[in-house]
Scaffold this motif. Structure first.
Motif, PDB file in Angstrom:
ATOM      1  N   LEU A 233      10.083  -7.288  22.449  1.00  0.00           N
ATOM      2  CA  LEU A 233      11.937  -7.532  23.551  1.00  0.00           C
ATOM      3  C   LEU A 233      11.588  -6.685  25.117  1.00  0.00           C
ATOM      4  O   LEU A 233      11.565  -7.860  25.796  1.00  0.00           O
ATOM      5  CB  LEU A 233      12.223  -7.618  23.131  1.00  0.00           C
ATOM      6  N   ALA A 234      10.556  -6.254  25.018  1.00  0.00           N
ATOM      7  CA  ALA A 234      10.134  -6.020  26.286  1.00  0.00           C
ATOM      8  C   ALA A 234       9.315  -6.940  27.480  1.00  0.00           C
ATOM      9  O   ALA A 234       9.898  -6.633  28.719  1.00  0.00           O
ATOM     10  CB  ALA A 234       9.126  -4.851  26.369  1.00  0.00           C
ATOM     11  N   HIS A 235       8.629  -8.000  26.902  1.00  0.00           N
ATOM     12  CA  HIS A 235       7.914  -8.932  27.798  1.00  0.00           C
ATOM     13  C   HIS A 235       9.947  -9.884  28.276  1.00  0.00           C
ATOM     14  O   HIS A 235       9.663 -11.359  27.666  1.00  0.00           O
ATOM     15  CB  HIS A 235       7.137  -9.418  26.865  1.00  0.00           C
ATOM     16  N   ALA A 236      10.418  -9.617  28.507  1.00  0.00           N
ATOM     17  CA  ALA A 236      11.863 -10.351  28.603  1.00  0.00           C
ATOM     18  C   ALA A 236      11.632 -12.389  29.684  1.00  0.00           C
ATOM     19  O   ALA A 236      12.600 -12.544  29.430  1.00  0.00           O
ATOM     20  CB  ALA A 236      12.915  -9.718  29.013  1.00  0.00           C
ATOM     21  N   THR A 237      10.905 -11.980  30.125  1.00  0.00           N
ATOM     22  CA  THR A 237      10.889 -13.647  31.175  1.00  0.00           C
ATOM     23  C   THR A 237       9.817 -14.227  29.905  1.00  0.00           C
ATOM     24  O   THR A 237       9.731 -15.670  29.794  1.00  0.00           O
ATOM     25  CB  THR A 237       9.255 -13.180  32.202  1.00  0.00           C
ATOM     26  N   GLN A 238       9.059 -13.898  28.598  1.00  0.00           N
ATOM     27  CA  GLN A 238       8.000 -14.437  28.209  1.00  0.00           C
ATOM     28  C   GLN A 238       8.479 -14.697  25.903  1.00  0.00           C
ATOM     29  O   GLN A 238       8.612 -15.709  25.642  1.00  0.00           O
ATOM     30  CB  GLN A 238       7.464 -13.407  27.681  1.00  0.00           C
ATOM     31  N   ILE A 239       9.934 -13.610  26.166  1.00  0.00           N
ATOM     32  CA  ILE A 239      10.103 -13.693  24.700  1.00  0.00           C
ATOM     33  C   ILE A 239      11.728 -14.003  24.870  1.00  0.00           C
ATOM     34  O   ILE A 239      12.552 -12.993  25.533  1.00  0.00           O
ATOM     35  CB  ILE A 239       9.884 -12.455  24.119  1.00  0.00           C
ATOM     36  N   ASP A 240      12.410 -15.066  24.425  1.00  0.00           N
ATOM     37  CA  ASP A 240      13.372 -15.251  24.354  1.00  0.00           C
ATOM     38  C   ASP A 240      14.378 -14.867  22.907  1.00  0.00           C
ATOM     39  O   ASP A 240      14.006 -14.951  21.722  1.00  0.00           O
ATOM     40  CB  ASP A 240      13.955 -16.656  24.135  1.00  0.00           C
ATOM     41  N   PRO A 241      15.339 -13.757  23.112  1.00  0.00           N
ATOM     42  CA  PRO A 241      15.888 -12.536  22.253  1.00  0.00           C
ATOM     43  C   PRO A 241      16.527 -13.824  21.091  1.00  0.00           C
ATOM     44  O   PRO A 241      16.768 -13.089  19.727  1.00  0.00           O
ATOM     45  CB  PRO A 241      17.272 -12.086  22.988  1.00  0.00           C
ATOM     46  N   ASP A 242      16.386 -14.717  21.566  1.00  0.00           N
ATOM     47  CA  ASP A 242      17.166 -16.027  20.670  1.00  0.00           C
ATOM     48  C   ASP A 242      17.065 -16.464  19.723  1.00  0.00           C
ATOM     49  O   ASP A 242      17.152 -17.997  19.220  1.00  0.00           O
ATOM     50  CB  ASP A 242      19.077 -16.677  21.452  1.00  0.00           C
ATOM     51  N   GLY A 243      15.243 -16.843  20.546  1.00  0.00           N
ATOM     52  CA  GLY A 243      14.100 -17.702  19.925  1.00  0.00           C
ATOM     53  C   GLY A 243      13.884 -17.925  18.115  1.00  0.00           C
ATOM     54  O   GLY A 243      13.820 -17.344  17.511  1.00  0.00           O
ATOM     55  N   PHE A 244      12.245 -18.382  18.539  1.00  0.00           N
ATOM     56  CA  PHE A 244      11.658 -18.638  17.167  1.00  0.00           C
ATOM     57  C   PHE A 244      11.567 -17.334  17.080  1.00  0.00           C
ATOM     58  O   PHE A 244      10.818 -17.218  15.397  1.00  0.00           O
ATOM     59  CB  PHE A 244      10.844 -19.899  17.077  1.00  0.00           C
ATOM     60  N   TRP A 245      11.076 -16.589  17.667  1.00  0.00           N
ATOM     61  CA  TRP A 245      10.266 -14.554  16.927  1.00  0.00           C
ATOM     62  C   TRP A 245      11.190 -13.962  16.481  1.00  0.00           C
ATOM     63  O   TRP A 245      10.679 -13.271  15.520  1.00  0.00           O
ATOM     64  CB  TRP A 245       9.856 -14.026  18.957  1.00  0.00           C
ATOM     65  N   PHE A 246      12.197 -14.717  16.295  1.00  0.00           N
ATOM     66  CA  PHE A 246      13.461 -13.695  15.854  1.00  0.00           C
ATOM     67  C   PHE A 246      14.406 -14.842  14.148  1.00  0.00           C
ATOM     68  O   PHE A 246      15.087 -13.915  13.617  1.00  0.00           O
ATOM     69  CB  PHE A 246      14.202 -12.527  16.373  1.00  0.00           C
ATOM     70  N   ALA A 247      13.617 -15.569  13.902  1.00  0.00           N
ATOM     71  CA  ALA A 247      14.434 -16.651  13.462  1.00  0.00           C
ATOM     72  C   ALA A 247      14.323 -16.351  11.994  1.00  0.00           C
ATOM     73  O   ALA A 247      14.750 -16.989  11.498  1.00  0.00           O
ATOM     74  CB  ALA A 247      13.978 -18.017  13.507  1.00  0.00           C
ATOM     75  N   ILE A 248      13.196 -15.556  11.422  1.00  0.00           N
ATOM     76  CA  ILE A 248      12.853 -14.927   9.987  1.00  0.00           C
ATOM     77  C   ILE A 248      13.744 -13.757   9.714  1.00  0.00           C
ATOM     78  O   ILE A 248      13.049 -12.399  10.910  1.00  0.00           O
ATOM     79  CB  ILE A 248      11.629 -15.335   9.661  1.00  0.00           C
ATOM     80  N   PRO A 249      14.941 -13.247   9.114  1.00  0.00           N
ATOM     81  CA  PRO A 249      14.850 -12.414   9.207  1.00  0.00           C
ATOM     82  C   PRO A 249      14.143 -10.828   9.155  1.00  0.00           C
ATOM     83  O   PRO A 249      13.193 -11.322   7.876  1.00  0.00           O
ATOM     84  CB  PRO A 249      16.249 -12.196   7.708  1.00  0.00           C
ATOM     85  N   ARG A 250      14.207  -9.763   9.447  1.00  0.00           N
ATOM     86  CA  ARG A 250      12.952  -9.146   9.259  1.00  0.00           C
ATOM     87  C   ARG A 250      12.628  -8.685   7.850  1.00  0.00           C
ATOM     88  O   ARG A 250      11.876  -8.472   7.229  1.00  0.00           O
ATOM     89  CB  ARG A 250      13.081  -8.042  10.349  1.00  0.00           C
ATOM     90  N   GLU A 251      13.697  -8.391   7.188  1.00  0.00           N
ATOM     91  CA  GLU A 251      13.934  -8.107   5.731  1.00  0.00           C
ATOM     92  C   GLU A 251      12.847  -9.241   5.047  1.00  0.00           C
ATOM     93  O   GLU A 251      12.138  -9.165   3.901  1.00  0.00           O
ATOM     94  CB  GLU A 251      15.144  -7.505   5.028  1.00  0.00           C
ATOM     95  N   ILE A 252      13.403 -10.681   5.212  1.00  0.00           N
ATOM     96  CA  ILE A 252      12.700 -11.778   4.385  1.00  0.00           C
ATOM     97  C   ILE A 252      11.034 -11.517   4.660  1.00  0.00           C
ATOM     98  O   ILE A 252      10.189 -11.745   4.115  1.00  0.00           O
ATOM     99  CB  ILE A 252      13.171 -12.631   5.020  1.00  0.00           C
TER     100      ILE A 252
END
Length: 287
Positions: A233-252
């Motif tokens: 998330l520190a790479h705000a220009t590269q990483i969409d907080p609503d994008g695929f990087w976070f599509a899988i819940p961390r617990e899973i």
């Protein structure tokens, strides 16, 4: 113990191996990230940051993002000092920009990295496979430069003015998204009655079992996935907080695939595979 990661662009250190980096930092390992380019020609992948003021200052912003991610991960970091080659698009593909990293003579880039290796004296180095992880020209060049520098750093006849020779004990390639990992996460999402972001990708995946079998080393680091996510998330220009990087819940993710995976390519120490530690077989330096 000392660990060096060599990456092509700012954000790569957070999207490839960041949880295992955080694990080793927590265990007292000195970790050094080398970033070959400034990411000047990278896309802005976060819609909220796709603004004229961002594009006008993209070089400075990417550098500041890297500094924030570096601090989150607890690593030291150096820029190799080359310019992003960009992602060529079109048919036929356009020529790469003059002076970009992918066109720099191999010996020139190799010497710069050799200087950093001899100064930091890592026991372990990681970089990308021969495909670059994906075929970005900077990723492929990063592989070529990293492998050349790994072998040259310990040779006193190569770059004699670049510092005292130092031979890292082991060289690894990142293996981020194998079919087995992607499919396991896909199945886990379906088992929880959640929509999987990988359905179409898996349908079109041309499986290469021999490629996936190259993985030798799975580092358990699930408890550090949160640190990885903050670094991303520190790479705000590269990483969409609503994008695929976070599509899988961390617990899973932590339950289904709690490791980051690597391929041991060269080892100058006795170490049997499979491994669960990049430093397996290495004796720490005397105090």
């Amino acid at each position: 113990m000392r660990l060096m990661h060599v990456h092509a662009h700012p954000d790569d250190e957070s999207s490839k191996g960041a949880a295992s980096t955080a694990k080793y930092v927590a265990e007292g390992v000195d970790v050094h990230v080398v970033t070959c380019t400034g990411g000047e020609r990278g896309s802005v992948l976060n819609p909220k940051m796709d603004r004229p003021d961002v594009w006008e200052n993209i070089t400075e912003i990417r550098r500041e993002e890297m500094h924030r991610a570096r601090d989150i991960l607890g690593v030291r970091q150096d820029w190799l000092g080359f310019v992003d080659s960009g992602w060529p698009e079109g048919d036929p593909l356009p020529p790469l920009p003059e002076g970009c990293f992918a066109l720099v003579p191999l010996e020139e880039a190799t010497e710069r990295l050799v200087r950093l290796i001899r100064d930091f004296r890592p026991h372990v180095m990681t970089t990308y496979d021969e495909r670059g992880g994906y075929p970005h020209p900077d990723h492929i060049r990063c592989h070529e430069v990293s492998v050349a520098a790994y072998h040259a750093a310990g040779d006193p006849e190569r770059f004699p003015d670049a510092g005292e020779p130092w031979q890292p004990a082991k060289l690894y390639y990142h293996h981020g998204w194998s079919w087995a990992k992607t499919n396991a996460l896909h199945e886990a999402m379906l088992a929880h009655d959640l929509e999987s972001p990988y359905e179409e990708r898996l349908k079109n995946w041309e499986r290469e079992p021999d490629w996936d079998d190259r993985i030798t080393t799975r580092v358990p680091c699930g408890e550090y996935f949160g640190v990885r996510d903050q670094a991303l998330l520190a790479h705000a220009t590269q990483i969409d907080p609503d994008g695929f990087w976070f599509a899988i819940p961390r617990e899973i993710q932590q339950k289904t695939w709690p490791t980051e995976d690597y391929e041991l390519v060269v080892s100058h120490v006795e170490s049997s595979v499979p491994e669960d530690d990049l430093f397996a077989g290495i004796t720490p330096d005397p105090a």
